[in-house]
Design an enzyme around this catalytic site. Structure first.
Site: not given
Ligand SMILES: *[C@@H]1O[C@H](CO)[C@@H](O)[C@H](O)[C@H]1NC(C)=O
Ligand SMILES: *[C@@H]1O[C@H](CO)[C@@H](O)[C@H](O)[C@H]1NC(C)=O
Ligand SMILES: *[C@@H]1O[C@H](CO)[C@@H](O)[C@H](O)[C@H]1NC(C)=O
Ligand SMILES: *[C@@H]1O[C@H](CO)[C@@H](O)[C@H](O)[C@H]1NC(C)=O
Length: 480
Positions: A197, A404, A457
């Site tokens: 991320s 995601d 994600h």
């Protein structure tokens, strides 16, 4: 005494250009005169609250000072490889946010323990169990709470919390240098750095700093085999945000008509709508994207909720935050979200803090993702860093859960392509148990891109086995 000598050398306070004997005598004299060094406070943790019995792996926690003026100390969890610690990779791991605690990586993703799937009703701490897909079966992992303000990392002077991409990356370099000074037995292991991320944006920058250090022989200590891996990595807000619209279209979340309206009105810039038709169509698109794909877990879906957060840009820094601090209990049926809730009670328990060696008076309330602190996004894009380090010979794995919408794989695939590296192993499926686990392509300069089919994600959260096998094959140097 031996330890103190080591420390004196490490910080360069004892530069004695004398014979070994004289040097020893001089250093000993200094040791006797000086107060003991500030504790690099390492705690060997044999038992964790909530975990039944002694830990079946070596866990050490501690702090490393990275800025004296502000008294900034970064907290870490170090788990030694459960396979061959003498030869396995040492992996420094960071979580995103910015400012989500790396405890997320430790307990939901690639670390050795996970929460037991049961309802928590107070009293003792939530229970933990062993994670069969822990990457600590492949590598020793140094989980670091960074930037300062994440998890248990703290600064005595509030000014210390005012960091950004560049300063926090430099602090990681300093952290690593000091940590290795204190743990010289890992100097000869291959070294990798990883994160997902938002951390995926700074990982190549940190790798670049390390590589420059290695080239200038300022850090001759780190094994040259440094490489990095990033999962659903932010590459810079503009790239990530702008890829969400084509992604939601190809994913069947928005209609052809909405896609065409966005194309016509927003002119490719979906991040900062400058006219009303663009603002309106983006509002509709955001609302549609906030619908849950699978399963029905509203708290699990790290996406701006309609009316709650109109700005995409903000949502990326606030992934999963809406549980609140202290968190509200989410439905137990959504355990993926429920376990975020559990971490608050686990980490804020006094028994936990005692076991981890948390310094009193530093972080009074641990929160999984600390959003209220300043943070400067002074690295607009990480693409040039990826280019810089891969062309210097460092291996890289970029992986993307393909479910995601925050950092869609399509945006990641596009910026990788923009590096113009030639293809070494063309796009194909990679397999696990006779099934396609995702797709992959390998470029020159040892750059591999891989998708994880069905991955969200943070793919190790919902595709732990696939993520583990991918990491295992890649760390071993082979194809996926
Ligand atoms: C936990 O520790 C803090 C600080 O030492 C103390 O103030 C608090 O009362 C303790 N809480 C419990 C439940 O013992
Ligand atoms: C990439 O490397 C070049 C040459 O060393 C350097 O000038 C540039 O600043 C680097 N890019 C980034 C984003 O750090
Ligand atoms: C790719 O990585 C391997 C293994 O680390 C290394 O031997 C090789 O030189 C690298 N290739 C390039 C082009 O950097
Ligand atoms: C890749 O090629 C395109 C088109 O030739 C060019 O505009 C771009 O600058 C190149 N990118 C890099 C990183 O060399």
């Amino acid at each position: 005494m031996a330890l103190k000598l080591l420390w004196l050398h490490a910080d360069g306070h004892c530069q004695c250009h004398l014979s070994l004997l004289l040097r020893l005598v001089a250093c000993l004299a200094l040791v006797l005169l000086l107060p003991p060094p500030p504790a690099q406070a390492a705690t060997v943790v044999t038992h964790l609250p909530g975990f039944d019995g002694p830990l079946p792996f070596y866990l050490e926690t501690g702090y490393v000072g990275v800025e004296e003026e502000t008294g900034t100390e970064l907290f870490y969890y170090f788990v030694e490889s459960e396979r061959s610690p003498r030869s396995d990779v040492v992996l420094l791991w960071l979580s995103g946010g910015p400012r989500c605690s790396v405890f997320s990586g430790f307990v939901y993703e690639i670390g050795p323990v996970m929460f037991v799937a049961e309802r928590y009703s107070g009293g003792t701490v939530p229970r933990l169990e062993y994670n069969p897909y822990s990457w600590t079966k492949l590598a020793s992992i140094l989980f670091v709470d960074s930037p300062v303000g994440s998890g248990f990392s703290y600064a005595h002077d509030p000014k210390g919390y005012d960091v950004g991409d560049i300063s926090s990356s430099m602090q990681i370099v300093k952290f690593l240098r000091k940590w290795l000074d204190d743990h010289p037995k890992y100097l000869s292991n291959p070294f990798y750095i990883g994160g997902d991320s938002y951390a995926g944006k700074v990982v190549p920058l940190i790798t670049q700093y390390l590589s420059e250090g290695i080239e200038e022989m300022r850090h001759p200590i780190i094994n040259l085999k440094v490489g990095y891996l990033v999962g659903n990595p932010s590459a810079g807000d503009k790239i990530d945000v702008n890829s969400r619209v084509p992604y939601s279209h190809s994913f069947g979340v928005i209609s052809d008509q909405l896609y065409e309206a966005a194309l016509a009105n927003c002119k490719g810039d979906y991040e900062n709508p400058t006219n009303k038709p663009c603002t309106d169509v983006m509002q509709t698109i955001n609302n549609l994207m906030s619908e849950v794909l699978e399963p029905a877990c509203p708290f699990d879906w790290p996406w701006p909720m309609p009316g709650r957060d109109a700005s995409n840009r903000k949502s990326l820094t606030e992934e999963h935050y809406w549980l609140g601090d202290p968190p509200v209990e989410p439905p137990f049926s959504c355990f993926a979200a429920y376990r975020y809730y559990l971490s608050y009670f686990w980490a804020n328990d006094n028994a936990t803090r005692a076991a981890l060696g948390i310094k009193e008076g530093t972080v009074t309330e641990w929160i999984r993702c600390a959003t209220g602190l300043p943070y400067t996004r002074d690295l607009p894009s990480s693409i040039e860093c990826h280019f810089n380090v891969t062309t210097r010979g460092y291996r890289a794995l970029v992986y993307s859960g393909d479910h995601d919408p925050i950092v869609p794989f399509s945006g990641t695939q596009a910026w990788i392509r923009s590096l113009n590296f030639s293809i070494v192993d063309d796009w194909r499926a990679w397999h696990l148990d006779g099934q396609a686990a995702g797709f992959t392509i390998k470029y020159a300069n040892n750059l591999t891109f891989a998708t994880i089919k069905g991955g969200c994600h943070i793919p190790p959260e919902n595709r732990p086995k696939e993520s583990f096998i991918m990491a295992k094959r890649w760390l071993a140097g082979g194809p996926l």
